[in-house]
Design a protein around this motif. Structure first.
Motif, PDB file in Angstrom:
ATOM      1  N   TYR A 117       0.838  -1.205   0.000  1.00  0.00           N
ATOM      2  CA  TYR A 117       0.000   0.000   0.000  1.00  0.00           C
ATOM      3  C   TYR A 117       0.872   1.254   0.000  1.00  0.00           C
ATOM      4  N   MET A 118       1.904   1.256   0.851  1.00  0.00           N
ATOM      5  CA  MET A 118       2.743   2.443   0.981  1.00  0.00           C
ATOM      6  C   MET A 118       3.507   2.737  -0.304  1.00  0.00           C
ATOM      7  N   THR A 119       4.126   1.709  -0.885  1.00  0.00           N
ATOM      8  CA  THR A 119       4.900   1.945  -2.107  1.00  0.00           C
ATOM      9  C   THR A 119       3.995   2.303  -3.290  1.00  0.00           C
ATOM     10  N   THR A 120       2.769   1.785  -3.296  1.00  0.00           N
ATOM     11  CA  THR A 120       1.809   2.193  -4.333  1.00  0.00           C
ATOM     12  C   THR A 120       1.510   3.682  -4.195  1.00  0.00           C
ATOM     13  N   TRP A 122       3.575   5.895  -2.883  1.00  0.00           N
ATOM     14  CA  TRP A 122       4.774   6.595  -3.344  1.00  0.00           C
ATOM     15  C   TRP A 122       4.780   6.724  -4.860  1.00  0.00           C
ATOM     16  N   LEU A 123       4.426   5.626  -5.528  1.00  0.00           N
ATOM     17  CA  LEU A 123       4.457   5.625  -6.987  1.00  0.00           C
ATOM     18  C   LEU A 123       3.488   6.656  -7.556  1.00  0.00           C
ATOM     19  N   GLU A 124       2.292   6.727  -7.006  1.00  0.00           N
ATOM     20  CA  GLU A 124       1.300   7.681  -7.496  1.00  0.00           C
ATOM     21  C   GLU A 124       1.742   9.117  -7.256  1.00  0.00           C
ATOM     22  N   VAL A 125       2.259   9.398  -6.069  1.00  0.00           N
ATOM     23  CA  VAL A 125       2.714  10.760  -5.760  1.00  0.00           C
ATOM     24  C   VAL A 125       3.892  11.156  -6.644  1.00  0.00           C
ATOM     25  N   SER A 126       4.818  10.206  -6.890  1.00  0.00           N
ATOM     26  CA  SER A 126       6.027  10.515  -7.665  1.00  0.00           C
ATOM     27  C   SER A 126       5.730  10.856  -9.113  1.00  0.00           C
ATOM     28  N   LYS A 127       4.558  10.494  -9.611  1.00  0.00           N
ATOM     29  CA  LYS A 127       4.197  10.825 -10.986  1.00  0.00           C
ATOM     30  C   LYS A 127       3.978  12.324 -11.174  1.00  0.00           C
ATOM     31  N   SER A 128       3.612  13.006 -10.102  1.00  0.00           N
ATOM     32  CA  SER A 128       3.315  14.435 -10.210  1.00  0.00           C
ATOM     33  C   SER A 128       4.347  15.319  -9.528  1.00  0.00           C
ATOM     34  N   MET A 129       5.204  14.741  -8.680  1.00  0.00           N
ATOM     35  CA  MET A 129       6.186  15.573  -7.980  1.00  0.00           C
ATOM     36  C   MET A 129       7.333  14.728  -7.439  1.00  0.00           C
ATOM     37  N   ARG A 130       8.480  15.364  -7.284  1.00  0.00           N
ATOM     38  CA  ARG A 130       9.606  14.750  -6.580  1.00  0.00           C
ATOM     39  C   ARG A 130       9.399  15.000  -5.084  1.00  0.00           C
ATOM     40  N   SER A 132      10.566  13.818  -0.747  1.00  0.00           N
ATOM     41  CA  SER A 132      11.290  13.053   0.269  1.00  0.00           C
ATOM     42  C   SER A 132      10.290  12.613   1.331  1.00  0.00           C
ATOM     43  N   PHE A 133      10.597  11.503   1.988  1.00  0.00           N
ATOM     44  CA  PHE A 133       9.685  10.913   2.963  1.00  0.00           C
ATOM     45  C   PHE A 133      10.494  10.438   4.159  1.00  0.00           C
ATOM     46  N   ASP A 134      10.045  10.780   5.377  1.00  0.00           N
ATOM     47  CA  ASP A 134      10.750  10.295   6.559  1.00  0.00           C
ATOM     48  C   ASP A 134       9.812   9.548   7.490  1.00  0.00           C
ATOM     49  N   ARG A 135      10.367   8.484   8.086  1.00  0.00           N
ATOM     50  CA  ARG A 135       9.635   7.696   9.072  1.00  0.00           C
ATOM     51  C   ARG A 135      10.603   6.734   9.753  1.00  0.00           C
ATOM     52  N   HIS A 136      10.363   6.397  11.029  1.00  0.00           N
ATOM     53  CA  HIS A 136      11.075   5.288  11.659  1.00  0.00           C
ATOM     54  C   HIS A 136      10.613   4.018  10.955  1.00  0.00           C
ATOM     55  N   LEU A 137      11.515   3.402  10.183  1.00  0.00           N
ATOM     56  CA  LEU A 137      11.103   2.320   9.290  1.00  0.00           C
ATOM     57  C   LEU A 137      12.293   1.411   9.003  1.00  0.00           C
ATOM     58  N   LEU A 138      12.073   0.085   9.083  1.00  0.00           N
ATOM     59  CA  LEU A 138      13.107  -0.854   8.694  1.00  0.00           C
ATOM     60  C   LEU A 138      13.265  -0.854   7.179  1.00  0.00           C
ATOM     61  N   PHE A 139      14.499  -0.986   6.722  1.00  0.00           N
ATOM     62  CA  PHE A 139      14.757  -1.016   5.283  1.00  0.00           C
ATOM     63  C   PHE A 139      14.031  -2.188   4.622  1.00  0.00           C
ATOM     64  N   PHE A 140      13.564  -1.959   3.398  1.00  0.00           N
ATOM     65  CA  PHE A 140      13.018  -3.029   2.567  1.00  0.00           C
ATOM     66  C   PHE A 140      13.299  -2.689   1.111  1.00  0.00           C
ATOM     67  N   GLU A 141      13.380  -3.697   0.273  1.00  0.00           N
ATOM     68  CA  GLU A 141      13.637  -3.457  -1.146  1.00  0.00           C
ATOM     69  C   GLU A 141      12.348  -2.985  -1.809  1.00  0.00           C
ATOM     70  N   VAL A 142      12.400  -1.811  -2.403  1.00  0.00           N
ATOM     71  CA  VAL A 142      11.222  -1.195  -3.007  1.00  0.00           C
ATOM     72  C   VAL A 142      10.960  -1.798  -4.377  1.00  0.00           C
ATOM     73  N   GLN A 143       9.735  -2.240  -4.584  1.00  0.00           N
ATOM     74  CA  GLN A 143       9.326  -2.781  -5.875  1.00  0.00           C
ATOM     75  C   GLN A 143       8.556  -1.704  -6.656  1.00  0.00           C
ATOM     76  N   ARG A 144       8.151  -2.010  -7.861  1.00  0.00           N
ATOM     77  CA  ARG A 144       7.285  -1.184  -8.706  1.00  0.00           C
ATOM     78  C   ARG A 144       8.016  -0.028  -9.407  1.00  0.00           C
ATOM     79  N   PHE A 145       9.102   0.476  -8.832  1.00  0.00           N
ATOM     80  CA  PHE A 145       9.793   1.616  -9.426  1.00  0.00           C
ATOM     81  C   PHE A 145      10.872   1.155 -10.397  1.00  0.00           C
TER      82      PHE A 145
END
Length: 327
Positions: A117-120, A122-130, A132-145
């Motif tokens: 859900y989160m990366t989806t 990100w993908l939608e927002v990135s289509k209209s603007m560049r 940055s995003f911050d959060r306490h979050l464990l690393f994961f490999e981002v798909q879809r991009f």
């Protein structure tokens, strides 16, 4: 266009700030202190002062994400995140990108459905603007991009100093009028009382880079240490250190120019730190014996910190050499 972009960002923020609270990683309580026993603002109106050249990749940049659409700052607790977030907010106005801040400070582990859900989003927002995003979050490999569209960055801190800071920070929120010193707490037979719950996530900076695999949750695990290093090399454009913000920002400006160009015009870009002084009045000095004990206890964390520091200084040296060659 801007109305549509604003609507997308609004929906995305609602998801991040509300839906993501449904998932979290929880540890059992009552662990032994020794690690071997642990089972282990939209900114669209301000013109850039110095616009980075598009399509150019300096030789010192190992990552392909020189001009990413999305910059993920999976901030580590007690590592200068107030300073970094403040810098990103200021730079968003100078450089024409948007910064999205998550106020979720507790659930750093998200299941695969939530990550999707989160990366989806990100993908939608990135289509209209560049952005940055911050959060306490464990690393994961981002798909879809596509390759190079997402970059990761972070900021860490000397482990013993972070341990002491975190201890007194936690103490102040326990509701007691008298704070027990770390020195006294570590003198007890049951040293686990010196640590809050979720021992590895609270203490380990490595966990945020290692990721979601079971061994990443084991405090002091050698495999987790090596996995964290490998992820840094493969996915993190820059990992800075709180003890040297000027070098950190110098590297960020050169490796991620779309986000960190003009940092010298910000308050935070001067190298000053936004200090959390709320716990400073409770803090007491520690003895050399306690410091040596903590260095041994945090030995994997210190190894990771020293690796990050060397990597940062290699990047800085390559930037300086590239600038000298240009002349």
């Amino acid at each position: 266009m801007y109305k549509k972009a604003f609507a997308v960002v609004t929906v995305f923020l609602i998801f991040i700030l509300r839906r993501s609270t449904l998932s979290g990683y929880h540890h059992n309580e009552g662990r032994s202190f020794h690690p071997k026993n642990v089972v282990q603002q939209n900114a669209t109106t301000t013109k850039r002062l110095n616009s980075p050249a598009e399509g150019t990749a300096p030789k010192f940049v190992a990552s392909n994400a020189l001009h990413p659409r999305v910059l993920v700052y999976n901030r580590v607790p007690k590592c200068g995140s107030s300073t970094m977030i403040g810098t990103l907010l200021e730079l968003s106005k100078l450089n024409g990108f948007t910064h999205l801040h998550s106020s979720n400070y507790n659930n750093i582990w998200m299941n695969r459905t939530m990550l999707e859900y989160m990366t989806t989003g990100w993908l939608e927002v990135s289509k209209s603007m560049r952005f940055s995003f911050d959060r306490h979050l464990l690393f994961f490999e981002v798909q879809r991009f596509k390759e190079g569209e997402v970059a990761w960055m972070n900021l860490i801190r000397e482990p013993v100093e972070r341990f002491v800071s975190k201890y007194y920070y936690t103490q102040q929120y326990q509701g007691t009028t008298k704070v027990r010193s770390l020195e006294d707490c570590l003198g007890d037979a049951d040293r686990s009382q010196c640590l809050p719950d979720n021992i590895n996530i609270v203490l380990s900076q490595i966990t945020y880079f290692c990721g979601r695999e079971p061994l990443c949750m084991v405090f002091g695990d050698k495999w987790g240490l090596q996995k964290a290093k490998a992820n840094v090399e493969a996915f993190f454009s820059v990992v800075g250190i709180l003890e040297d913000l000027p070098t950190t920002f110098q590297v960020l400006q050169n490796v991620l120019p779309d986000f960190f160009t003009n940092y010298e015009f910000t308050f935070h870009g001067t190298g000053r730190i936004v200090e959390n002084r709320r716990s400073e009045k409770f803090r007491q000095p520690i003895s050399n014996a306690t410091k040596m004990f903590l260095k041994d206890y945090l030995r994997e964390e210190i190894e990771f910190y020293e690796y990050i520091k060397r990597r940062l200084y290699v990047q800085a040296k390559m930037i300086t050499s590239a600038a000298d060659d240009a002349y």
